[in-house]
Write a protein that holds these residues in place. Sequence first.
Motif, PDB file in Angstrom:
ATOM      1  N   THR A 290       7.569  17.552 -17.746  1.00 12.28           N
ATOM      2  CA  THR A 290       8.871  17.224 -18.336  1.00 12.28           C
ATOM      3  C   THR A 290      10.007  17.781 -17.496  1.00 12.28           C
ATOM      4  O   THR A 290      11.086  17.184 -17.423  1.00 12.28           O
ATOM      5  N   ASN A 291       9.785  18.896 -16.830  1.00 14.55           N
ATOM      6  CA  ASN A 291      10.816  19.392 -15.920  1.00 14.55           C
ATOM      7  C   ASN A 291      11.013  18.455 -14.738  1.00 14.55           C
ATOM      8  O   ASN A 291      12.123  18.322 -14.209  1.00 14.55           O
ATOM      9  N   TYR A 292       9.955  17.807 -14.291  1.00 14.40           N
ATOM     10  CA  TYR A 292      10.125  16.785 -13.257  1.00 14.40           C
ATOM     11  C   TYR A 292      10.946  15.613 -13.799  1.00 14.40           C
ATOM     12  O   TYR A 292      11.869  15.128 -13.145  1.00 14.40           O
ATOM     13  N   VAL A 293      10.599  15.143 -14.980  1.00 14.63           N
ATOM     14  CA  VAL A 293      11.280  13.981 -15.565  1.00 14.63           C
ATOM     15  C   VAL A 293      12.755  14.289 -15.825  1.00 14.63           C
ATOM     16  O   VAL A 293      13.639  13.465 -15.546  1.00 14.63           O
ATOM     17  N   LEU A 294      13.040  15.472 -16.344  1.00 13.88           N
ATOM     18  CA  LEU A 294      14.405  15.838 -16.741  1.00 13.88           C
ATOM     19  C   LEU A 294      15.089  16.720 -15.701  1.00 13.88           C
ATOM     20  O   LEU A 294      16.030  17.445 -16.030  1.00 13.88           O
ATOM     21  N   ILE A 295      14.655  16.633 -14.464  1.00 14.42           N
ATOM     22  CA  ILE A 295      15.208  17.383 -13.332  1.00 14.42           C
ATOM     23  C   ILE A 295      15.555  18.830 -13.712  1.00 14.42           C
ATOM     24  O   ILE A 295      16.681  19.287 -13.538  1.00 14.42           O
ATOM     25  N   ASN A 296      14.541  19.519 -14.221  1.00 18.74           N
ATOM     26  CA  ASN A 296      14.627  20.955 -14.517  1.00 18.74           C
ATOM     27  C   ASN A 296      15.609  21.306 -15.627  1.00 18.74           C
ATOM     28  O   ASN A 296      16.040  22.472 -15.739  1.00 18.74           O
ATOM     29  N   LEU A 297      15.946  20.359 -16.477  1.00 17.43           N
ATOM     30  CA  LEU A 297      16.852  20.660 -17.583  1.00 17.43           C
ATOM     31  C   LEU A 297      16.272  21.737 -18.497  1.00 17.43           C
ATOM     32  O   LEU A 297      17.021  22.493 -19.118  1.00 17.43           O
ATOM     33  N   GLN A 298      14.951  21.799 -18.576  1.00 20.05           N
ATOM     34  CA  GLN A 298      14.321  22.791 -19.452  1.00 20.05           C
ATOM     35  C   GLN A 298      14.492  24.219 -18.925  1.00 20.05           C
ATOM     36  O   GLN A 298      14.254  25.172 -19.672  1.00 20.05           O
ATOM     37  N   ARG A 299      14.885  24.370 -17.681  1.00 17.55           N
ATOM     38  CA  ARG A 299      15.238  25.704 -17.172  1.00 17.55           C
ATOM     39  C   ARG A 299      16.681  25.996 -17.588  1.00 17.55           C
ATOM     40  O   ARG A 299      17.548  26.330 -16.773  1.00 17.55           O
ATOM     41  N   HIS A 300      16.890  25.846 -18.878  1.00 19.02           N
ATOM     42  CA  HIS A 300      18.243  25.859 -19.416  1.00 19.02           C
ATOM     43  C   HIS A 300      18.834  27.270 -19.445  1.00 19.02           C
ATOM     44  O   HIS A 300      20.063  27.426 -19.427  1.00 19.02           O
ATOM     45  N   SER A 301      17.992  28.270 -19.499  1.00 15.97           N
ATOM     46  CA  SER A 301      18.489  29.642 -19.488  1.00 15.97           C
ATOM     47  C   SER A 301      19.266  29.915 -18.204  1.00 15.97           C
ATOM     48  O   SER A 301      20.350  30.508 -18.227  1.00 15.97           O
ATOM     49  N   ASP A 302      18.718  29.475 -17.075  1.00 21.33           N
ATOM     50  CA  ASP A 302      19.399  29.709 -15.805  1.00 21.33           C
ATOM     51  C   ASP A 302      20.604  28.792 -15.649  1.00 21.33           C
ATOM     52  O   ASP A 302      21.601  29.176 -15.033  1.00 21.33           O
ATOM     53  N   HIS A 303      20.509  27.587 -16.200  1.00 18.52           N
ATOM     54  CA  HIS A 303      21.649  26.675 -16.095  1.00 18.52           C
ATOM     55  C   HIS A 303      22.887  27.274 -16.746  1.00 18.52           C
ATOM     56  O   HIS A 303      23.998  27.182 -16.200  1.00 18.52           O
ATOM     57  N   HIS A 304      22.729  27.901 -17.903  1.00 19.73           N
ATOM     58  CA  HIS A 304      23.899  28.501 -18.554  1.00 19.73           C
ATOM     59  C   HIS A 304      24.315  29.793 -17.876  1.00 19.73           C
ATOM     60  O   HIS A 304      25.493  30.165 -17.923  1.00 19.73           O
ATOM     61  N   TYR A 305      23.379  30.452 -17.242  1.00 19.18           N
ATOM     62  CA  TYR A 305      23.704  31.679 -16.519  1.00 19.18           C
ATOM     63  C   TYR A 305      24.426  31.361 -15.216  1.00 19.18           C
ATOM     64  O   TYR A 305      25.378  32.052 -14.833  1.00 19.18           O
ATOM     65  N   LYS A 306      24.001  30.281 -14.545  1.00 17.59           N
ATOM     66  CA  LYS A 306      24.615  29.847 -13.283  1.00 17.59           C
ATOM     67  C   LYS A 306      24.865  28.335 -13.362  1.00 17.59           C
ATOM     68  O   LYS A 306      24.120  27.526 -12.805  1.00 17.59           O
ATOM     69  N   PRO A 307      25.916  27.900 -14.044  1.00 15.48           N
ATOM     70  CA  PRO A 307      26.109  26.474 -14.341  1.00 15.48           C
ATOM     71  C   PRO A 307      26.235  25.564 -13.125  1.00 15.48           C
ATOM     72  O   PRO A 307      25.885  24.383 -13.206  1.00 15.48           O
ATOM     73  N   SER A 308      26.733  26.069 -12.008  1.00 13.40           N
ATOM     74  CA  SER A 308      26.936  25.205 -10.846  1.00 13.40           C
ATOM     75  C   SER A 308      25.695  25.099  -9.963  1.00 13.40           C
ATOM     76  O   SER A 308      25.698  24.354  -8.984  1.00 13.40           O
ATOM     77  N   ARG A 309      24.639  25.828 -10.284  1.00 10.64           N
ATOM     78  CA  ARG A 309      23.428  25.797  -9.457  1.00 10.64           C
ATOM     79  C   ARG A 309      22.749  24.436  -9.588  1.00 10.64           C
ATOM     80  O   ARG A 309      22.509  23.953 -10.691  1.00 10.64           O
ATOM     81  N   ARG A 310      22.443  23.808  -8.458  1.00 14.65           N
ATOM     82  CA  ARG A 310      21.819  22.489  -8.491  1.00 14.65           C
ATOM     83  C   ARG A 310      20.405  22.565  -9.052  1.00 14.65           C
ATOM     84  O   ARG A 310      19.721  23.581  -8.915  1.00 14.65           O
ATOM     85  N   PHE A 311      19.980  21.439  -9.637  1.00 10.59           N
ATOM     86  CA  PHE A 311      18.739  21.456 -10.403  1.00 10.59           C
ATOM     87  C   PHE A 311      17.508  21.893  -9.615  1.00 10.59           C
ATOM     88  O   PHE A 311      16.633  22.547 -10.176  1.00 10.59           O
ATOM     89  N   PRO A 312      17.372  21.587  -8.298  1.00  9.05           N
ATOM     90  CA  PRO A 312      16.150  22.035  -7.624  1.00  9.05           C
ATOM     91  C   PRO A 312      16.051  23.544  -7.481  1.00  9.05           C
ATOM     92  O   PRO A 312      14.948  24.078  -7.249  1.00  9.05           O
TER      93      PRO A 312
END
Length: 376
Positions: A290-312
Amino acid sequence: MATTDYSRLTRALPFWICLSSLPVLGFAAYMGGWWLLILFAYTWMFFGLMDFLAGLNTGNPDPETPETALFWHRLVTLIWLPIQLVVIYGAIYYATHNGAYSWAEKIGLLASVGILSGSVGIVFSHELMHQKPAFERHLADGLLASVLYSHFRSEHLKVHHPYVGTPRDPVTARYNEGFHRFFPRVLRGCARSAWGAERAFLARKNLPVWHHTNPFWKYGALQFICLWMAYLMGGAAGIGLFLVQAGMAIWQLELVNYIEHYGLTRKHLGAGKYEHCQPHHSWNADQRFTNYVLINLQRHSDHHYKPSRRFPLLQTYSAEDAPQLPMGYAIMGLVAMIPPLWRRRMNPRVRAWRRKFYPEITDWQAYNKAQNPMPK
């Protein structure tokens, strides 16, 4: 192709798995009837099954990887807007000009398209709106306009990220709040909060809310064009089918929003201030497929910690640092549609999270009542 380029391509290819949905949709459209349900089964059930087979991915890429090394990762998000527009308007034209199609089949086809525009298009728009290049932000606006949810950009960047886990964020699902209560509340609250955020932003620059720099002008123009194109493809019926597609996409977006922060709150520091957003304020999930399908959206903890970090480059966290979902979004979305089952799976995890990260708060009911004036 140089060895380095080939290596980068092979690392990016799993994130192109979303393209596999296109032939599935085409097959469903050709067959009609009950086959139109196959895309739902493919994206929500098959992908969930693949999570069990593929297991977890707990490895972290080097966050300092240069952007030039991410070309093949980024490319799939850059090409999706024209693909999505062709799919949406092609489906409307096909549905309204296919005499063999019943109305149920027409609605089923565009609902299937909405699964694609919601599970891929909005996810890609989310990635693009966080990036600095204006071209990528314009692509994000186009993708959101194609599902009539343009205000999501303003709400997400100027409300959700600054205020996630607080009463000021309508998208943070409250503890014990079922999705069927969350969804209408968010539909009302997001547009209102997005407009309020843009109005406040302009006011800080001493500009009126109707100033031409208010992005709502752009949102309205793009959405009008999208509806006009639907009319050209299928008349009034085309507009109705476009709305079916958009509604399905929005439902999927808000279902994911519901999952991402359910029951999690940031500590109030007084005087209207809250602690800085940390990885433990979002649910994390390491399900590989699912992380492949949703381009790592499930790594949501880091996304909110570093919002500008690209998905890979998004990092994952252990249970010591971030709360973990028991399954990936595909299965958790199905669970969320059954509130008693959702509460049985998630409420104990929320209570464990509270004990782990905020042991000093002993009466959460009183704490939330004091901090959360919004309806439960």
